[in-house]
Design a protein around this motif. Structure first.
Motif, short mmCIF file in Angstrom:
data_model
loop_
_atom_site.label_atom_id
_atom_site.label_comp_id
_atom_site.label_asym_id
_atom_site.label_seq_id
_atom_site.Cartn_x
_atom_site.Cartn_y
_atom_site.Cartn_z
N ILE A 304 0.86 -1.19 0.00
CA ILE A 304 0.00 0.00 0.00
C ILE A 304 0.90 1.24 0.00
CG2 ILE A 304 -1.83 1.25 1.20
CD1 ILE A 304 -2.68 -1.38 2.46
N ALA A 305 0.83 2.02 -1.08
CA ALA A 305 1.71 3.18 -1.22
C ALA A 305 1.11 4.45 -0.65
CB ALA A 305 2.08 3.39 -2.68
N ASP A 306 -0.21 4.64 -0.80
CA ASP A 306 -0.84 5.85 -0.28
C ASP A 306 -2.23 5.51 0.22
OD1 ASP A 306 -2.27 5.56 -2.68
OD2 ASP A 306 -2.21 7.71 -3.17
N GLY A 307 -3.04 6.53 0.50
CA GLY A 307 -4.36 6.32 1.05
C GLY A 307 -5.45 6.48 0.02
N SER A 308 -6.55 7.15 0.40
CA SER A 308 -7.70 7.30 -0.47
C SER A 308 -7.96 8.77 -0.76
CB SER A 308 -8.95 6.68 0.17
OG SER A 308 -9.42 7.45 1.26
N ILE A 309 -8.46 9.05 -1.97
CA ILE A 309 -8.76 10.42 -2.35
C ILE A 309 -9.86 10.98 -1.47
CG2 ILE A 309 -9.54 11.95 -4.21
CD1 ILE A 309 -6.77 10.75 -4.68
N GLN A 310 -10.93 10.20 -1.26
CA GLN A 310 -12.05 10.70 -0.48
C GLN A 310 -11.71 10.90 0.99
OE1 GLN A 310 -11.99 8.02 -2.41
NE2 GLN A 310 -13.18 6.32 -1.61
N GLY A 311 -10.60 10.33 1.44
CA GLY A 311 -10.13 10.56 2.80
C GLY A 311 -9.03 11.61 2.86
N ARG A 312 -8.68 12.19 1.68
CA ARG A 312 -7.61 13.17 1.54
C ARG A 312 -6.28 12.63 2.01
NH1 ARG A 312 -10.87 18.27 3.71
NH2 ARG A 312 -8.95 18.70 4.87
N THR A 313 -6.10 11.30 1.87
CA THR A 313 -4.80 10.69 2.16
C THR A 313 -4.17 10.10 0.90
OG1 THR A 313 -5.93 8.65 2.83
CG2 THR A 313 -5.31 10.19 4.58
N GLY A 314 -4.91 10.10 -0.22
CA GLY A 314 -4.28 9.75 -1.49
C GLY A 314 -3.25 10.81 -1.84
N CYS A 315 -2.06 10.40 -2.27
CA CYS A 315 -0.94 11.34 -2.44
C CYS A 315 -0.97 11.97 -3.83
CB CYS A 315 0.39 10.62 -2.20
SG CYS A 315 1.76 11.74 -1.99
N LEU A 316 -1.28 13.27 -3.88
CA LEU A 316 -1.42 14.01 -5.14
C LEU A 316 -0.23 14.92 -5.39
CD1 LEU A 316 -5.16 15.13 -4.73
CD2 LEU A 316 -4.30 13.32 -6.24
N ALA A 317 0.11 15.10 -6.68
CA ALA A 317 1.18 16.02 -7.04
C ALA A 317 0.74 17.46 -6.80
CB ALA A 317 1.57 15.82 -8.50
N GLY A 319 -2.24 20.00 -4.87
CA GLY A 319 -3.06 19.91 -3.67
C GLY A 319 -4.52 19.60 -3.95
N TYR A 320 -5.23 19.23 -2.90
CA TYR A 320 -6.66 18.95 -3.02
C TYR A 320 -7.42 20.24 -3.34
CZ TYR A 320 -6.26 14.15 -1.46
OH TYR A 320 -5.97 12.81 -1.40
N ALA A 321 -8.44 20.14 -4.16
CA ALA A 321 -9.21 21.33 -4.53
C ALA A 321 -9.82 22.01 -3.31
CB ALA A 321 -10.31 20.92 -5.53
N CYS A 322 -10.23 21.19 -2.32
CA CYS A 322 -10.85 21.73 -1.12
C CYS A 322 -9.83 22.14 -0.07
CB CYS A 322 -11.81 20.70 -0.51
SG CYS A 322 -11.03 19.11 -0.15
N HIS A 418 -15.55 13.97 -6.05
CA HIS A 418 -14.23 14.22 -6.63
C HIS A 418 -14.26 15.50 -7.46
CE1 HIS A 418 -12.71 10.68 -4.97
NE2 HIS A 418 -12.51 9.94 -6.05
N ARG A 419 -15.33 15.69 -8.21
CA ARG A 419 -15.47 16.88 -9.06
C ARG A 419 -15.65 18.14 -8.23
NH1 ARG A 419 -20.54 15.88 -11.21
NH2 ARG A 419 -21.30 17.04 -9.40
N ASP A 420 -16.53 18.09 -7.24
CA ASP A 420 -16.95 19.29 -6.52
C ASP A 420 -16.13 19.58 -5.26
OD1 ASP A 420 -18.96 19.46 -8.41
OD2 ASP A 420 -20.45 18.46 -7.13
N VAL A 421 -15.45 18.56 -4.73
CA VAL A 421 -14.76 18.73 -3.45
C VAL A 421 -13.26 18.43 -3.56
CG1 VAL A 421 -14.65 18.00 -1.03
CG2 VAL A 421 -16.88 18.13 -2.20
N PHE A 422 -12.91 17.22 -3.95
CA PHE A 422 -11.54 16.76 -3.76
C PHE A 422 -10.57 17.13 -4.89
CE2 PHE A 422 -14.20 13.47 -1.57
CZ PHE A 422 -13.94 13.91 -0.29
N LEU A 423 -10.98 16.93 -6.15
CA LEU A 423 -10.05 17.07 -7.26
C LEU A 423 -10.32 18.26 -8.17
CD1 LEU A 423 -9.81 13.30 -8.35
CD2 LEU A 423 -8.16 14.61 -6.99
N GLY A 424 -11.55 18.74 -8.20
CA GLY A 424 -11.91 19.75 -9.19
C GLY A 424 -12.30 19.09 -10.50
#
Length: 555
Positions: A304-317, A319-322, A418-424
């Motif tokens: 397991i390398a990272d977490g989950s997007i909906q938990g804001r623990t998925g590792c993004l290059a 930042g999170y939109a929110c 994902h569209r409205d909160v986490f990623l844009g």
């Protein structure tokens, strides 16, 4: 009077025949037949009804398709059977639906405490903070008033978090002085006291110590999951994280089922990396699993390398939109991830690495790229979920022959958030980029990650074809694929991910007679209706192992 005569002499008769409908073989040519026959669990004939009927003998089991459609048994390329079974047996359903608010979950916990009495552990699963009107995680402050003498643990729908009440925290020794474990976080209030929310590896401090997860309970959990898989036409499952819930006891539970001959779903196991002997020293060993074979094979290792997007623990290059300053988290340092990949590869293991955010996916690809050319090695390393893979990353995956198992149901279940909160909008429309992957020739399977989302492959196929969210929006229509491609993601291409394409995934002579019989042909009707089709029967090795009452069989 039987509908089909039985002309075949015993020496040439088939053990099993299915005919009278459509057999969509999913072979390379896309052959469609009228029926098939099997002997000794393997397919011996595929052809017209007339041709197949000549193999019906006195003892042949005949499955009358009655105008319905047979496909290869679905291959679920990323699931957690023991975890799934535990959720089915849990006293508290914390999901949404049925719960609308945190208070609704608390009411269910209160009822479970009353039913079981003080002192007994209360477990609940599937809560989703983003679907609750409160838009937050429950806390121990919510749970304590109804559970002052009973330890309570609620596990998030993603499996990446849990919430524990005060009794549970005391029982496992988590206090204000407890440091965050590597790759995890203990949420704390303004005074530094734990709120009850435990993130990523911190959740394991509690979930790994839950009582009653012995061989007997895990065996029962696996059987509960087994029944649900068969009811949905799934004949093969990739257990991507053996030991994630019960540690080494999960292996013992599988062994018990194998010895008893009770495991009906064919399982391809990926051992969680923490249970691999010698991995920390760079000399991983393959554990012995008595009774392994067609029903269970330990194929590789899950990291397991990272977490989950909906938990804001998925590792993004980015930042999170929110929360633009938050990028999520790597659960392993990229250098350590690469070292583990190299050690496992050198030992001959197939490696499957969980990666949701594009920064994590980059680290995984880097680890695989350092292994050199895969040509001629038989290496089939994988990225699990692969949710936010960019175009440049798909180029690298194709160049290094990296496979993917896409969590396609993210589109429906979390696409709006994902569209409205986490990623844009722009990043969200590219989640699960199936069309881009397919255009590069990347082999991929599709999955539900059950118990994170429901099992039915037909729903996953519908998601891949329509890309419709819960709110009804089409998310990234350019990433949709054809019905045929989506079916392959749950059959022959999923089998390829485990190196089993010569054994299963298509209905061809010599392969296992594993079938899912559907009410209609998903490839010939309105794609919007695919998720509404029903599984009528499931066949494993030429034996009908699950059937609705109206699935006709001569004997």
């Amino acid at each position: 009077m039987e509908r089909f005569p039985r002309p075949a002499e015993r020496h040439r008769a088939a053990d099993f025949v299915a005919l009278g409908g459509t057999v969509r073989t999913m072979d390379a040519a896309g052959t469609v037949a009228g029926g098939l026959a099997a002997r000794g669990g393997r397919i011996v004939a595929v052809g017209s009804d007339r041709e197949v009927a000549t193999l019906i003998g006195a003892d042949t089991t005949v499955l009358d398709l009655d105008g319905r459609t047979a496909l290869p048994g679905f291959v679920e390329s990323h699931n957690h059977p023991a975890f799934f079974g535990l959720t089915l047996a849990a006293p508290v359903d914390a999901g949404s639906p049925p719960n609308d608010r945190v208070a609704d979950i608390v009411d269910r916990v209160a009822q479970a405490v009353a039913d079981r009495g003080a002192g007994e552990w209360i477990r609940g699963y599937r809560y989703d903070d983003t679907l609750l009107r409160d838009n937050r995680h429950p806390t121990r402050a919510d749970l304590d008033p109804v559970s002052r003498h009973s330890p309570v643990v609620l596990t998030h729908v993603s499996g990446h978090f849990c919430v524990a009440n005060s009794v549970a925290l005391r029982t496992v020794g988590i206090t204000a002085a407890t440091p965050d474990p590597p790759g995890g976080h203990i949420a704390r209030d303004d005074r530094g006291e734990p709120t009850g929310l435990l993130v990523e590896t911190a959740a394991f401090l509690v979930t790994s110590r839950l009582p009653g997860q012995g061989v007997a309970e895990l065996t029962e959990a696996l059987l509960l999951a087994d029944e649900e898989y068969l009811a949905n036409g799934v004949t093969s499952v990739h257990d991507t994280g053996v030991g994630l819930i019960g540690g080494a006891t999960e292996l013992e539970a599988y062994q018990a089922l194998l010895r008893a001959g009770k495991l009906r779903t064919r399982t391809r196991g990926y051992l969680i990396d923490g249970l691999v002997p010698g991995l920390a020293e760079g000399r991983p060993e393959r554990p012995d699993l008595t009774g392994a074979g067609e029903r269970f094979t330990m194929a590789g290792v899950k990291i397991i390398a990272d977490g989950s997007i909906q938990g804001r623990t998925g590792c993004l290059a980015e930042g999170y939109a929110c929360a633009p300053d938050e990028h999520g988290m790597m659960l392993l340092d990229p250098a350590e991830l690469g070292r583990r990949i190299a050690s496992l590869d050198a030992a001959g293991w197939q490696v499957a690495v969980h990666g949701n955010g594009d920064a994590a996916i980059e680290a995984i690809i880097d680890g695989y790229a350092r292994l050199g050319s895969p040509s001629g090695t038989g290496r089939r390393h994988r990225i699990e979920h692969c949710q936010t893979a960019r175009e440049d990353q798909l180029d690298r995956m194709a160049a290094h022959d990296v496979l993917a198992s896409f969590f396609i149901k993210h589109v429906y279940y979390w696409g709006d958030r994902h569209r409205d909160v986490f990623l844009g909008r722009e990043r969200a429309r590219r989640i699960s980029p199936l069309a881009s992957a397919r255009s590069r020739g990347i082999h991929f399977g599709l999955h539900s990650d059950t118990p994170v989302t429901p099992v039915p492959p037909l729903e996953g196929i519908w998601c891949a074809v329509r890309r419709r969210t819960r709110d009804g929006e089409i998310l990234g229509p350019e990433q949709a694929v054809s019905v045929d491609a989506a079916l392959r993601g749950y059959t022959i291409d999923a089998a390829y991910l485990a190196g089993e394409e010569n054994l299963k995934g298509s209905l061809e002579i010599g392969k296992l007679a594993d079938l899912a019989v559907l009410s209609e042909d998903p490839a010939s009707g309105d794609p919007e209706r695919i998720r509404d089709l029903s599984v009528e029967a499931t066949v494993s090795g030429g034996e009908v192992v699950w059937a609705r009452a109206n699935a006709r069989s001569a004997r």
